[in-house]
Write an enzyme that holds these catalytic residues in place. Structure first.
Site, PDB file in Angstrom:
ATOM      1  N   ASP A  61      -4.750   3.820  -1.746  1.00  0.00           N
ATOM      2  CA  ASP A  61      -5.817   4.162  -0.805  1.00  0.00           C
ATOM      3  C   ASP A  61      -6.306   5.583  -1.024  1.00  0.00           C
ATOM      4  O   ASP A  61      -5.618   6.548  -0.710  1.00  0.00           O
ATOM      5  CB  ASP A  61      -5.292   4.030   0.634  1.00  0.00           C
ATOM      6  CG  ASP A  61      -5.049   2.581   1.004  1.00  0.00           C
ATOM      7  OD1 ASP A  61      -5.994   1.784   0.896  1.00  0.00           O
ATOM      8  OD2 ASP A  61      -3.914   2.256   1.388  1.00  0.00           O
ATOM      9  N   MET A 119      -8.941   8.444  -0.025  1.00  0.00           N
ATOM     10  CA  MET A 119      -9.824   8.803   1.103  1.00  0.00           C
ATOM     11  C   MET A 119     -10.392  10.197   0.908  1.00  0.00           C
ATOM     12  O   MET A 119      -9.689  11.082   0.411  1.00  0.00           O
ATOM     13  CB  MET A 119      -9.019   8.786   2.405  1.00  0.00           C
ATOM     14  CG  MET A 119      -8.301   7.485   2.668  1.00  0.00           C
ATOM     15  SD  MET A 119      -7.356   7.600   4.188  1.00  0.00           S
ATOM     16  CE  MET A 119      -6.503   6.011   4.143  1.00  0.00           C
ATOM     17  N   MET A 145     -12.052   4.739  -0.460  1.00  0.00           N
ATOM     18  CA  MET A 145     -12.724   4.952   0.830  1.00  0.00           C
ATOM     19  C   MET A 145     -13.440   6.291   0.747  1.00  0.00           C
ATOM     20  O   MET A 145     -13.056   7.275   1.382  1.00  0.00           O
ATOM     21  CB  MET A 145     -11.685   4.933   1.956  1.00  0.00           C
ATOM     22  CG  MET A 145     -11.188   3.530   2.258  1.00  0.00           C
ATOM     23  SD  MET A 145      -9.633   3.526   3.149  1.00  0.00           S
ATOM     24  CE  MET A 145      -8.511   3.586   1.759  1.00  0.00           C
ATOM     25  N   GLY A 188      -2.831  -3.986   8.956  1.00  0.00           N
ATOM     26  CA  GLY A 188      -2.095  -4.685  10.016  1.00  0.00           C
ATOM     27  C   GLY A 188      -1.454  -5.987   9.568  1.00  0.00           C
ATOM     28  O   GLY A 188      -1.188  -6.866  10.394  1.00  0.00           O
ATOM     29  N   PHE A 210      -6.506   4.874   8.147  1.00  0.00           N
ATOM     30  CA  PHE A 210      -5.115   5.104   8.535  1.00  0.00           C
ATOM     31  C   PHE A 210      -4.288   3.833   8.364  1.00  0.00           C
ATOM     32  O   PHE A 210      -4.795   2.728   8.548  1.00  0.00           O
ATOM     33  CB  PHE A 210      -5.045   5.539  10.018  1.00  0.00           C
ATOM     34  CG  PHE A 210      -5.865   6.766  10.292  1.00  0.00           C
ATOM     35  CD1 PHE A 210      -5.329   8.039  10.097  1.00  0.00           C
ATOM     36  CD2 PHE A 210      -7.189   6.643  10.698  1.00  0.00           C
ATOM     37  CE1 PHE A 210      -6.100   9.171  10.326  1.00  0.00           C
ATOM     38  CE2 PHE A 210      -7.973   7.780  10.930  1.00  0.00           C
ATOM     39  CZ  PHE A 210      -7.425   9.045  10.742  1.00  0.00           C
ATOM     40  N   GLY A 211      -3.018   4.047   8.026  1.00  0.00           N
ATOM     41  CA  GLY A 211      -2.087   2.926   8.022  1.00  0.00           C
ATOM     42  C   GLY A 211      -1.553   2.705   9.425  1.00  0.00           C
ATOM     43  O   GLY A 211      -1.788   3.509  10.328  1.00  0.00           O
ATOM     44  N   GLY A 212      -0.856   1.606   9.610  1.00  0.00           N
ATOM     45  CA  GLY A 212      -0.150   1.361  10.870  1.00  0.00           C
ATOM     46  C   GLY A 212      -1.023   1.002  12.056  1.00  0.00           C
ATOM     47  O   GLY A 212      -0.604   1.142  13.205  1.00  0.00           O
ATOM     48  N   ASP A 254      -6.695  -6.366   4.116  1.00  0.00           N
ATOM     49  CA  ASP A 254      -6.039  -5.055   4.181  1.00  0.00           C
ATOM     50  C   ASP A 254      -6.037  -4.509   5.606  1.00  0.00           C
ATOM     51  O   ASP A 254      -7.096  -4.233   6.172  1.00  0.00           O
ATOM     52  CB  ASP A 254      -6.823  -4.107   3.245  1.00  0.00           C
ATOM     53  CG  ASP A 254      -6.204  -2.735   3.128  1.00  0.00           C
ATOM     54  OD1 ASP A 254      -5.105  -2.514   3.654  1.00  0.00           O
ATOM     55  OD2 ASP A 254      -6.845  -1.871   2.483  1.00  0.00           O
ATOM     56  N   SER A 312       0.833  -1.205   0.000  1.00  0.00           N
ATOM     57  CA  SER A 312       0.000   0.000   0.000  1.00  0.00           C
ATOM     58  C   SER A 312       0.865   1.252   0.000  1.00  0.00           C
ATOM     59  O   SER A 312       1.642   1.486   0.920  1.00  0.00           O
ATOM     60  CB  SER A 312      -0.908   0.005   1.237  1.00  0.00           C
ATOM     61  OG  SER A 312      -1.440   1.307   1.393  1.00  0.00           O
ATOM     62  N   HIS A 363      -1.295  -1.180  -4.247  1.00  0.00           N
ATOM     63  CA  HIS A 363      -2.572  -0.825  -3.625  1.00  0.00           C
ATOM     64  C   HIS A 363      -2.606   0.684  -3.347  1.00  0.00           C
ATOM     65  O   HIS A 363      -1.708   1.220  -2.714  1.00  0.00           O
ATOM     66  CB  HIS A 363      -2.694  -1.627  -2.323  1.00  0.00           C
ATOM     67  CG  HIS A 363      -3.978  -1.460  -1.590  1.00  0.00           C
ATOM     68  ND1 HIS A 363      -5.108  -2.204  -1.890  1.00  0.00           N
ATOM     69  CD2 HIS A 363      -4.325  -0.654  -0.566  1.00  0.00           C
ATOM     70  CE1 HIS A 363      -6.090  -1.856  -1.074  1.00  0.00           C
ATOM     71  NE2 HIS A 363      -5.644  -0.912  -0.254  1.00  0.00           N
ATOM     72  N   HIS A 416      -8.346   1.347  -3.996  1.00  0.00           N
ATOM     73  CA  HIS A 416      -9.274   1.139  -2.878  1.00  0.00           C
ATOM     74  C   HIS A 416      -9.902   2.488  -2.531  1.00  0.00           C
ATOM     75  O   HIS A 416      -9.254   3.352  -1.950  1.00  0.00           O
ATOM     76  CB  HIS A 416      -8.468   0.564  -1.693  1.00  0.00           C
ATOM     77  CG  HIS A 416      -9.254   0.415  -0.432  1.00  0.00           C
ATOM     78  ND1 HIS A 416      -8.653   0.245   0.797  1.00  0.00           N
ATOM     79  CD2 HIS A 416     -10.597   0.399  -0.195  1.00  0.00           C
ATOM     80  CE1 HIS A 416      -9.579   0.145   1.728  1.00  0.00           C
ATOM     81  NE2 HIS A 416     -10.761   0.235   1.159  1.00  0.00           N
ATOM     82  N   MET A 448     -11.479  -5.654   5.279  1.00  0.00           N
ATOM     83  CA  MET A 448     -10.685  -4.730   6.094  1.00  0.00           C
ATOM     84  C   MET A 448     -10.385  -5.394   7.437  1.00  0.00           C
ATOM     85  O   MET A 448     -11.301  -5.791   8.161  1.00  0.00           O
ATOM     86  CB  MET A 448     -11.446  -3.419   6.337  1.00  0.00           C
ATOM     87  CG  MET A 448     -11.602  -2.526   5.125  1.00  0.00           C
ATOM     88  SD  MET A 448     -10.066  -2.181   4.230  1.00  0.00           S
ATOM     89  CE  MET A 448      -9.045  -1.421   5.492  1.00  0.00           C
TER      90      MET A 448
HETATM   91  C1  DX5 Z   1      -6.355   1.688   5.622  1.00  0.00           C
HETATM   92  C2  DX5 Z   1      -5.890   1.363   4.232  1.00  0.00           C
HETATM   93  C3  DX5 Z   1      -4.808   0.346   4.185  1.00  0.00           C
HETATM   94  C4  DX5 Z   1      -3.533   0.776   4.846  1.00  0.00           C
HETATM   95  C5  DX5 Z   1      -2.782  -0.453   5.267  1.00  0.00           C
HETATM   96  O1  DX5 Z   1      -7.405   2.574   5.535  1.00  0.00           O
HETATM   97  O2  DX5 Z   1      -6.967   0.855   3.475  1.00  0.00           O
HETATM   98  O3  DX5 Z   1      -4.562  -0.070   2.848  1.00  0.00           O
HETATM   99  O4  DX5 Z   1      -2.724   1.564   4.004  1.00  0.00           O
HETATM  100  O5  DX5 Z   1      -1.709  -0.064   6.045  1.00  0.00           O
HETATM  101  P1  DX5 Z   1      -1.005  -1.033   7.087  1.00  0.00           P
HETATM  102  O6  DX5 Z   1      -0.523  -2.239   6.335  1.00  0.00           O
HETATM  103  O7  DX5 Z   1       0.095  -0.184   7.618  1.00  0.00           O
HETATM  104  O8  DX5 Z   1      -2.035  -1.402   8.129  1.00  0.00           O
HETATM  105 ZN    ZN Z   2      -6.502  -0.089   1.482  1.00  0.00          ZN
END
Ligand code: DX5
Ligand code: ZN
Length: 216
Positions: free
Chosen positions: A35, A37, A68, A177, A143-145, A175, A8, A33, A66, A137
Site C-alpha cells: 500500500d 500512500m 493510493m 476489513g 488506513f488498515g484495521g 481490500d 497487506s 500487497h 496498490h 475497496m
Molecule cells: C487501505 C489499504 C489496505 C489495508 C488493508 O488503505 O489499501 O490494503 O492495508 O488492511 P486491513 O485488512 O487491516 O483492513
Molecule cells: Zn491496499
C-alpha cells in the site's frame, strides 16, 4: 479458479520486516500487497520505492502494488523497475485511465484498477476487457484495521455479472476489513483475490491464518 490471498504489508511489524517477509515466504500467500500512500489522494503516508526494491530481493512472491496517490501515471516505469507484478491505480486518480492501463501493460506489468467504495462498478464497463484485475475497496483507503463496508459484497456480485457479460477474464480483488467471515461472503459472491492486513498480522499464528483464508 482457487482464490488467491494477498497479505497487506501495511500491517506488518516494520521493526522486524525481515521476519514478517520470511513468514510470508513460507506461507500460502499468493501475492504480497503493498500500500503506497502520498498524503494527498488519501489522508496518510506509508512507504515507497526503497521498501519495494528491498523486498524484491528477499521474496519470490508476486508484488501487488496498490498506489493510493495522485498522478500514478508518473511512476509506471519506476514501479516496473522495482519489480512489481501488478500495478493498481485508482479510477478516481486517473483522468486518462485507458492510456495509463496501456502504459502499465507496455511496461510488462499486470494492470489493475481500484474503485473507492462510492465508485460504481458500471463505470468500468468500457475498459473492463483491458484490465487484469479490478480491486474493490471495502473500506475508505488510507488506513488498515477499518470496519468492512457491507455494500462491498453486492458490488462483487455486480462486477462478477459484468465480467461474464463482457466475456472478460478480469480478476476481482477486494481490500479492507477482510477476515474469515467477510472473506467467505466475498468468495461466495465471486471474488478471486482477498487482501488482508490486520487479520493476518495481528493473529497469533499468521501462517495458519493465511491457510484458513486460503481454504475458505
Ligand atoms: C487501505 C489499504 C489496505 C489495508 C488493508 O488503505 O489499501 O490494503 O492495508 O488492511 P486491513 O485488512 O487491516 O483492513
Ligand atoms: Zn491496499
Amino acid at each position: 479458479m482457487n482464490h488467491l490471498i494477498a497479505p497487506s504489508l501495511l500491517a506488518a511489524d516494520f521493526l522486524n520486516l525481515g521476519k514478517d517477509i520470511e513468514m510470508l515466504n513460507k506461507s500460502e500467500a499468493d501475492w504480497i500487497h503493498l500500500d503506497i500512500m502520498d498524503g494527498v489522494f488519501v489522508p496518510n503516508i506509508s512507504f515507497g520505492f526503497p521498501v519495494i526494491n528491498t523486498l524484491k530481493k528477499v521474496t519470490d512472491k508476486p508484488l501487488d502494488v496498490h498506489l493510493m496517490i495522485v498522478q500514478p501515471e508518473k511512476f509506471v516505469s519506476e514501479v516496473a523497475a522495482a519489480g512489481a507484478y501488478m500495478m493498481n491505480v485508482h479510477y478516481e486518480a486517473c483522468t486518462h485511465l485507458h492510456r495509463v492501463v496501456q502504459e502499465i501493460k507496455n511496461a510488462g506489468m499486470k494492470a489493475g484498477v481500484t474503485l473507492n467504495p462510492h465508485t460504481p462498478v458500471a463505470l468500468l464497463e468500457d475498459i473492463l476487457t483491458d484490465l487484469d484485475t479490478v480491486l474493490l475497496m471495502s473500506v475508505n483507503p488510507g488506513f488498515g484495521g477499518q470496519k468492512f463496508i457491507e455494500h462491498s459484497v453486492q458490488k462483487v456480485s455486480v462486477l462478477r455479472e459484468l465480467i461474464s457479460r463482457k466475456n472478460a477474464d478480469t480478476l476481482i480483488e477486494v481490500d479492507g476489513g477482510v477476515n474469515l467471515e467477510t472473506g467467505k461472503r466475498l468468495i461466495d459472491a465471486g471474488a478471486d483475490v482477498l487482501v488482508a492486513g490486520n487479520f493476518v498480522f495481528s493473529s497469533e499464528n499468521p501462517v495458519e491464518t493465511i491457510h484458513r483464508l486460503k481454504n475458505l
